[in-house]
Scaffold this motif. Structure first.
Motif, PDB file in Angstrom:
ATOM      1  N   TYR A  84      17.758  50.340  41.377  1.00  0.00           N
ATOM      2  CA  TYR A  84      17.725  51.566  40.928  1.00  0.00           C
ATOM      3  C   TYR A  84      17.568  52.645  41.973  1.00  0.00           C
ATOM      4  O   TYR A  84      17.242  52.192  43.261  1.00  0.00           O
ATOM      5  CB  TYR A  84      16.305  51.534  40.238  1.00  0.00           C
ATOM      6  CG  TYR A  84      16.243  51.093  38.699  1.00  0.00           C
ATOM      7  CD1 TYR A  84      16.340  51.639  37.574  1.00  0.00           C
ATOM      8  CD2 TYR A  84      15.722  49.764  38.883  1.00  0.00           C
ATOM      9  CE1 TYR A  84      16.090  50.750  36.391  1.00  0.00           C
ATOM     10  CE2 TYR A  84      15.810  49.120  37.650  1.00  0.00           C
ATOM     11  CZ  TYR A  84      16.071  49.586  36.499  1.00  0.00           C
ATOM     12  OH  TYR A  84      15.756  48.747  35.147  1.00  0.00           O
ATOM     13  N   GLU A  86      21.319  55.711  32.890  1.00  0.00           N
ATOM     14  CA  GLU A  86      20.519  56.970  33.576  1.00  0.00           C
ATOM     15  C   GLU A  86      19.113  56.974  32.456  1.00  0.00           C
ATOM     16  O   GLU A  86      19.060  56.594  31.479  1.00  0.00           O
ATOM     17  CB  GLU A  86      21.173  58.149  33.262  1.00  0.00           C
ATOM     18  CG  GLU A  86      22.395  58.155  34.056  1.00  0.00           C
ATOM     19  CD  GLU A  86      23.524  59.430  33.957  1.00  0.00           C
ATOM     20  OE1 GLU A  86      22.697  60.513  33.157  1.00  0.00           O
ATOM     21  OE2 GLU A  86      24.559  59.476  33.960  1.00  0.00           O
ATOM     22  N   PHE A  87      18.145  57.321  33.232  1.00  0.00           N
ATOM     23  CA  PHE A  87      16.713  57.517  32.867  1.00  0.00           C
ATOM     24  C   PHE A  87      15.848  58.776  33.000  1.00  0.00           C
ATOM     25  O   PHE A  87      15.890  59.034  34.242  1.00  0.00           O
ATOM     26  CB  PHE A  87      15.678  56.124  33.143  1.00  0.00           C
ATOM     27  CG  PHE A  87      16.480  54.922  32.884  1.00  0.00           C
ATOM     28  CD1 PHE A  87      16.314  54.065  31.574  1.00  0.00           C
ATOM     29  CD2 PHE A  87      17.161  54.160  33.569  1.00  0.00           C
ATOM     30  CE1 PHE A  87      16.676  53.036  31.301  1.00  0.00           C
ATOM     31  CE2 PHE A  87      17.779  52.870  33.322  1.00  0.00           C
ATOM     32  CZ  PHE A  87      17.537  52.264  32.251  1.00  0.00           C
ATOM     33  N   TYR A  88      15.426  59.324  31.971  1.00  0.00           N
ATOM     34  CA  TYR A  88      14.991  60.629  32.414  1.00  0.00           C
ATOM     35  C   TYR A  88      13.570  60.683  31.554  1.00  0.00           C
ATOM     36  O   TYR A  88      13.050  59.973  30.739  1.00  0.00           O
ATOM     37  CB  TYR A  88      15.775  61.711  31.485  1.00  0.00           C
ATOM     38  CG  TYR A  88      17.155  61.850  32.265  1.00  0.00           C
ATOM     39  CD1 TYR A  88      17.388  62.501  33.359  1.00  0.00           C
ATOM     40  CD2 TYR A  88      18.242  61.115  31.704  1.00  0.00           C
ATOM     41  CE1 TYR A  88      18.842  62.727  33.877  1.00  0.00           C
ATOM     42  CE2 TYR A  88      19.460  61.203  32.265  1.00  0.00           C
ATOM     43  CZ  TYR A  88      19.823  62.095  33.355  1.00  0.00           C
ATOM     44  OH  TYR A  88      21.099  62.217  33.836  1.00  0.00           O
ATOM     45  N   SER A 141       9.329  53.188  31.823  1.00  0.00           N
ATOM     46  CA  SER A 141      10.280  53.318  30.642  1.00  0.00           C
ATOM     47  C   SER A 141      11.697  52.850  30.926  1.00  0.00           C
ATOM     48  O   SER A 141      12.209  52.563  29.908  1.00  0.00           O
ATOM     49  CB  SER A 141      10.316  55.131  30.520  1.00  0.00           C
ATOM     50  OG  SER A 141      11.236  55.538  31.477  1.00  0.00           O
ATOM     51  N   ALA A 142      11.880  52.763  32.193  1.00  0.00           N
ATOM     52  CA  ALA A 142      13.235  52.080  32.569  1.00  0.00           C
ATOM     53  C   ALA A 142      13.046  50.575  32.686  1.00  0.00           C
ATOM     54  O   ALA A 142      14.127  50.001  32.840  1.00  0.00           O
ATOM     55  CB  ALA A 142      13.634  52.483  33.845  1.00  0.00           C
TER      56      ALA A 142
END
Length: 233
Positions: free
Chosen positions: A3, A231-233, A22-23
């Protein structure tokens, strides 16, 4: 899984850890942070301390860490000798750091110094050892991780020949191209700079990706998983 994130700019540690969770980030994964974890926000010093304790997280130096390092003399014991170090050139370095949002970080580092000088010494050592870039391959695809891009780029120029300024202060234009056989991943330039449609989202071209989603102005940082470009936000 590998990551990357960038430009945390003093966001709360718990908030960043929630993003990692969360990822699905785990002890078997690895994270590169592409610089500028400090300044602007209130929690930069805490993030630095957190970084020194993470075996599977690597900081790549950003321009804000470079500014802090240039001002590390501020944390020396005050003596007649150290007072002579306060030259106009060094005072200019301090002014530049403060102008660029360094005050919260300086206050946080001073607090660490009061609690445990050895902890602060460990942070300085960690920053001095931080690389300016990382060149890696994942499933046969090459990635170059750097804080700001590659200034004065030439495809035949070895990465070790780039100056710190070219790696820490570059702001690539939308039509700039890098390697045909490698993806350059960087932060430093908030993605909204490339157009309102990119505000708080990653920007992708066929040769580079920018992942500075504007934490310096109060937005949340993002994560990019290089294995599948999720992608993680």
């Amino acid at each position: 899984m590998i990551y990357v994130s960038s430009d945390l700019h003093g966001c709360p540690v718990a908030e960043f850890e929630a993003l990692l969770q969360s990822a699905g980030f785990s002890d078997s994964d690895y994270l590169f942070i592409l610089g500028d974890v400090i300044d602007r926000g209130e929690h930069g010093a805490e993030l630095l301390l957190w970084l020194t304790r993470q075996p599977n997280v690597q900081l790549i130096l950003g321009n804000h860490e470079a500014m802090a390092l240039a001002c590390s003399f501020l944390f020396d014991e005050v003596t007649q000798e150290t007072l002579t170090y306060l030259t106009p050139e060094r005072l200019s370095l301090v002014e530049n750091w403060m102008f660029n949002g360094g005050d919260p970080t300086m206050q946080g580092l001073r607090s660490i110094l009061k609690q445990d000088p050895e902890l602060l010494a460990g942070i300085w050592d960690y920053l001095r050892d931080a690389p300016l870039y990382e060149d890696l391959s994942i499933d046969g695809k090459r990635f170059i991780l750097v804080h700001a891009g590659l200034g004065n780029f030439r495809p035949d120029r070895p990465l070790e020949n780039y100056t710190p300024e070219e790696l820490l202060m570059e702001r690539p234009a939308p039509d700039d191209r890098y390697f045909e056989d490698a993806a350059v991943i960087f932060g430093h330039t908030p993605t909204a700079y490339y157009g309102r449609q990119y505000r708080w989202r990653a920007v992708h071209t066929d040769t580079w990706t920018c992942i500075d989603t504007g934490a310096a102005s109060g937005n949340k940082p993002m994560l990019l998983r290089l294995d599948d470009m999720a992608e993680f936000y």
